[in-house]
Enzyme design. Structure first.
Site, mmCIF file in Angstrom:
data_model
loop_
_atom_site.group_PDB
_atom_site.id
_atom_site.type_symbol
_atom_site.label_atom_id
_atom_site.label_comp_id
_atom_site.label_asym_id
_atom_site.label_seq_id
_atom_site.Cartn_x
_atom_site.Cartn_y
_atom_site.Cartn_z
ATOM 1 N N SER A 1 -22.921 8.376 52.433
ATOM 2 C CA SER A 1 -21.726 8.675 52.792
ATOM 3 C C SER A 1 -21.099 7.692 53.347
ATOM 4 O O SER A 1 -20.648 8.322 54.312
ATOM 5 C CB SER A 1 -21.165 9.728 51.797
ATOM 6 O OG SER A 1 -19.668 9.519 52.053
ATOM 7 N N GLY B 1 -12.673 15.344 47.824
ATOM 8 C CA GLY B 1 -11.816 14.706 48.584
ATOM 9 C C GLY B 1 -12.100 14.403 49.917
ATOM 10 O O GLY B 1 -11.426 14.046 50.643
ATOM 11 N N MET C 1 -13.891 8.966 42.507
ATOM 12 C CA MET C 1 -13.124 9.830 41.993
ATOM 13 C C MET C 1 -11.033 9.734 41.522
ATOM 14 O O MET C 1 -10.572 9.583 42.637
ATOM 15 C CB MET C 1 -13.204 10.957 43.351
ATOM 16 C CG MET C 1 -14.500 11.845 43.687
ATOM 17 S SD MET C 1 -14.752 12.458 45.328
ATOM 18 C CE MET C 1 -15.660 11.040 45.641
ATOM 19 N N MET D 1 -21.160 17.747 42.399
ATOM 20 C CA MET D 1 -20.359 18.632 43.022
ATOM 21 C C MET D 1 -20.736 19.565 43.639
ATOM 22 O O MET D 1 -20.764 20.509 42.916
ATOM 23 C CB MET D 1 -18.793 18.138 42.525
ATOM 24 C CG MET D 1 -18.326 16.808 42.825
ATOM 25 S SD MET D 1 -18.917 15.367 44.099
ATOM 26 C CE MET D 1 -18.529 16.354 45.405
ATOM 27 N N HIS E 1 -23.430 5.820 49.526
ATOM 28 C CA HIS E 1 -22.396 6.179 48.161
ATOM 29 C C HIS E 1 -21.096 5.904 49.306
ATOM 30 O O HIS E 1 -21.240 6.013 49.938
ATOM 31 C CB HIS E 1 -23.483 7.888 48.856
ATOM 32 C CG HIS E 1 -22.092 8.321 47.835
ATOM 33 N ND1 HIS E 1 -22.878 8.419 46.143
ATOM 34 C CD2 HIS E 1 -20.434 9.020 48.480
ATOM 35 C CE1 HIS E 1 -21.424 10.051 46.298
ATOM 36 N NE2 HIS E 1 -20.894 9.521 46.505
ATOM 37 N N GLY F 1 -14.647 14.350 53.027
ATOM 38 C CA GLY F 1 -15.913 15.613 53.679
ATOM 39 C C GLY F 1 -16.143 16.434 55.051
ATOM 40 O O GLY F 1 -15.224 16.808 54.878
ATOM 41 N N GLY F 2 -17.396 16.545 55.262
ATOM 42 C CA GLY F 2 -17.200 17.680 56.565
ATOM 43 C C GLY F 2 -17.071 19.706 55.696
ATOM 44 O O GLY F 2 -16.513 19.838 56.271
ATOM 45 N N MET G 1 -11.404 7.306 46.178
ATOM 46 C CA MET G 1 -10.455 7.913 45.863
ATOM 47 C C MET G 1 -8.779 7.375 46.006
ATOM 48 O O MET G 1 -8.732 6.634 46.522
ATOM 49 C CB MET G 1 -10.162 9.762 46.687
ATOM 50 C CG MET G 1 -11.202 9.787 47.332
ATOM 51 S SD MET G 1 -11.259 10.961 49.031
ATOM 52 C CE MET G 1 -13.432 11.744 48.496
ATOM 53 N N HIS H 1 -18.757 6.668 43.725
ATOM 54 C CA HIS H 1 -18.894 7.783 43.497
ATOM 55 C C HIS H 1 -16.842 7.206 43.099
ATOM 56 O O HIS H 1 -15.843 7.845 43.589
ATOM 57 C CB HIS H 1 -18.578 8.653 44.626
ATOM 58 C CG HIS H 1 -17.897 10.488 43.203
ATOM 59 N ND1 HIS H 1 -18.632 11.261 44.141
ATOM 60 C CD2 HIS H 1 -17.651 10.453 42.518
ATOM 61 C CE1 HIS H 1 -18.133 12.234 44.259
ATOM 62 N NE2 HIS H 1 -17.790 12.131 43.104
ATOM 63 N N ASP I 1 -23.949 16.353 45.803
ATOM 64 C CA ASP I 1 -23.067 15.462 47.004
ATOM 65 C C ASP I 1 -21.750 17.038 47.488
ATOM 66 O O ASP I 1 -21.016 17.726 46.314
ATOM 67 C CB ASP I 1 -22.046 14.749 45.659
ATOM 68 C CG ASP I 1 -20.667 14.094 46.803
ATOM 69 O OD1 ASP I 1 -20.869 13.851 48.474
ATOM 70 O OD2 ASP I 1 -20.116 12.885 46.695
ATOM 71 N N GLY I 2 -22.269 16.844 48.519
ATOM 72 C CA GLY I 2 -20.760 18.034 49.669
ATOM 73 C C GLY I 2 -21.443 19.136 50.377
ATOM 74 O O GLY I 2 -22.567 19.741 49.723
ATOM 75 N N GLY I 3 -22.005 19.170 51.862
ATOM 76 C CA GLY I 3 -21.460 20.142 52.239
ATOM 77 C C GLY I 3 -23.950 19.783 52.380
ATOM 78 O O GLY I 3 -24.130 20.723 52.842
ATOM 79 N N ASP J 1 -16.581 6.076 48.277
ATOM 80 C CA ASP J 1 -16.623 7.328 47.453
ATOM 81 C C ASP J 1 -15.235 6.856 47.509
ATOM 82 O O ASP J 1 -14.234 6.670 48.572
ATOM 83 C CB ASP J 1 -15.920 8.403 48.648
ATOM 84 C CG ASP J 1 -17.275 9.409 48.314
ATOM 85 O OD1 ASP J 1 -17.951 9.988 47.798
ATOM 86 O OD2 ASP J 1 -17.798 10.083 49.452
HETATM 87 C C1 DX5 Z 1 -15.979 14.228 48.973
HETATM 88 C C2 DX5 Z 1 -16.754 13.022 48.374
HETATM 89 C C3 DX5 Z 1 -18.709 13.435 49.702
HETATM 90 C C4 DX5 Z 1 -18.688 13.428 50.803
HETATM 91 C C5 DX5 Z 1 -19.468 14.476 51.447
HETATM 92 O O1 DX5 Z 1 -15.637 14.339 48.435
HETATM 93 O O2 DX5 Z 1 -17.596 13.263 47.090
HETATM 94 O O3 DX5 Z 1 -19.507 12.387 49.480
HETATM 95 O O4 DX5 Z 1 -18.025 11.801 51.653
HETATM 96 O O5 DX5 Z 1 -19.223 14.263 52.701
HETATM 97 P P1 DX5 Z 1 -20.551 15.287 53.600
HETATM 98 O O6 DX5 Z 1 -21.911 15.606 53.484
HETATM 99 O O7 DX5 Z 1 -18.976 15.392 54.736
HETATM 100 O O8 DX5 Z 1 -19.809 17.184 53.197
HETATM 101 ZN ZN ZN Z 2 -19.144 11.006 47.177
#
Ligand code: DX5
Ligand code: ZN
Length: 232
Positions: free
Chosen positions: A10, A144, A70, A139, A35, A146-147, A39, A68, A177-179, A37
């Site tokens: 991402s 919203g 959002m 998800m 990927h 990363g991290g 938003m 993706h 996706d996420g963590g 994102d």
């Molecule tokens: C969050 C995004 C993710 C994000 C993941 O809303 O959809 O794609 O970038 O980031 P990490 O891998 O740092 O959790």
């Molecule tokens: Zn994403």
């Protein structure tokens, strides 16, 4: 389920002033998708990029662009993202009342159609649209940012969606996706995921993106291996 696990870095966690370099590094390191994102500051409390940036990225990589969305009212924007070069367009089931219409429209544009579920949305919300999707994105954090840390109970939903897809005979990819990091990559593939999005674990990795992708892939394949013969 067959085939190998796909890794989708991402770019949200990349250095935005050097996106072409960052993408080139992960492409060389064997990433499967990029990927992106998107938003809108409305569906999620953050704002990122739109079609002009996607169009520029399309010119710097051969990898499929996994977009993706959002955003609220995705139907209004899918043509622009398709035209800008999206290979997969994933919309949130929570963002639109007539999800079938948007999925059908995405496929009609010649783009693979994905649907995403936030952590609070039940797997059952997919039951009537399984044949309309090429990818399901579960998800594993609230979208919203990363991290964030993976929410462990979302693994239960990954298993449910895996079962639903298998029972329906669907070849749709199951993305998370996420963590996702070197620890959780094994958990998500053990639950049945086939595509892993990772931002922080790749672009902020202390030993570089190549080592990070290789570590993630190994962990993911261990998890996939643990599913064999379980009949899940
Ligand atoms: C969050 C995004 C993710 C994000 C993941 O809303 O959809 O794609 O970038 O980031 P990490 O891998 O740092 O959790
Ligand atoms: Zn994403």
């Amino acid at each position: 389920m067959s085939g190998t696990i796909k890794i989708a870095p991402s770019i949200l966690a990349a250095d935005f002033s050097r996106l072409a370099d960052e993408i080139s590094k992960v492409e060389t390191a064997g990433a499967d998708y990029i990927h992106v994102d998107v938003m809108d500051g409305h569906f999620v409390p953050n704002i990122t990029v739109g079609p002009p940036v996607l169009r520029s990225l399309r010119g710097v990589t051969h990898l499929p662009l996994d977009v993706h969305l959002m955003i609220s009212d995705p139907l209004r924007y899918v043509d622009a993202f398709a035209e800008a070069g999206a290979s997969i367009l994933t919309v949130h089931i929570e963002a639109i009342p007539h999800i079938h219409r948007v999925l059908e429209h995405i496929r009609a544009l010649g783009v693979r159609a994905g649907v995403s579920l936030c952590p609070a949305t039940p797997a059952g919300a997919l039951s009537e649209i399984l044949e309309d999707v090429d990818l399901v994105l579960v998800m594993t954090v609230d979208p919203g940012f990363g991290g964030q840390k993976l929410i462990e109970h979302t693994l239960r939903k990954v298993r449910r969606v895996r079962n639903m897809l298998d029972k329906a005979g669907s070849a749709a990819e199951l993305e998370v996706d996420g963590g996702v990091d070197e620890e959780t990559a094994e958990w998500v593939t053990a639950a049945g995921a086939t595509v892993l999005v990772a931002g922080t674990a790749i672009f902020q990795a202390p030993h570089g993106v190549a080592a990070a992708i290789s570590t993630l892939r190994q962990a993911a394949e261990r998890g996939r291996g643990s599913r064999k013969g379980t009949g899940r």
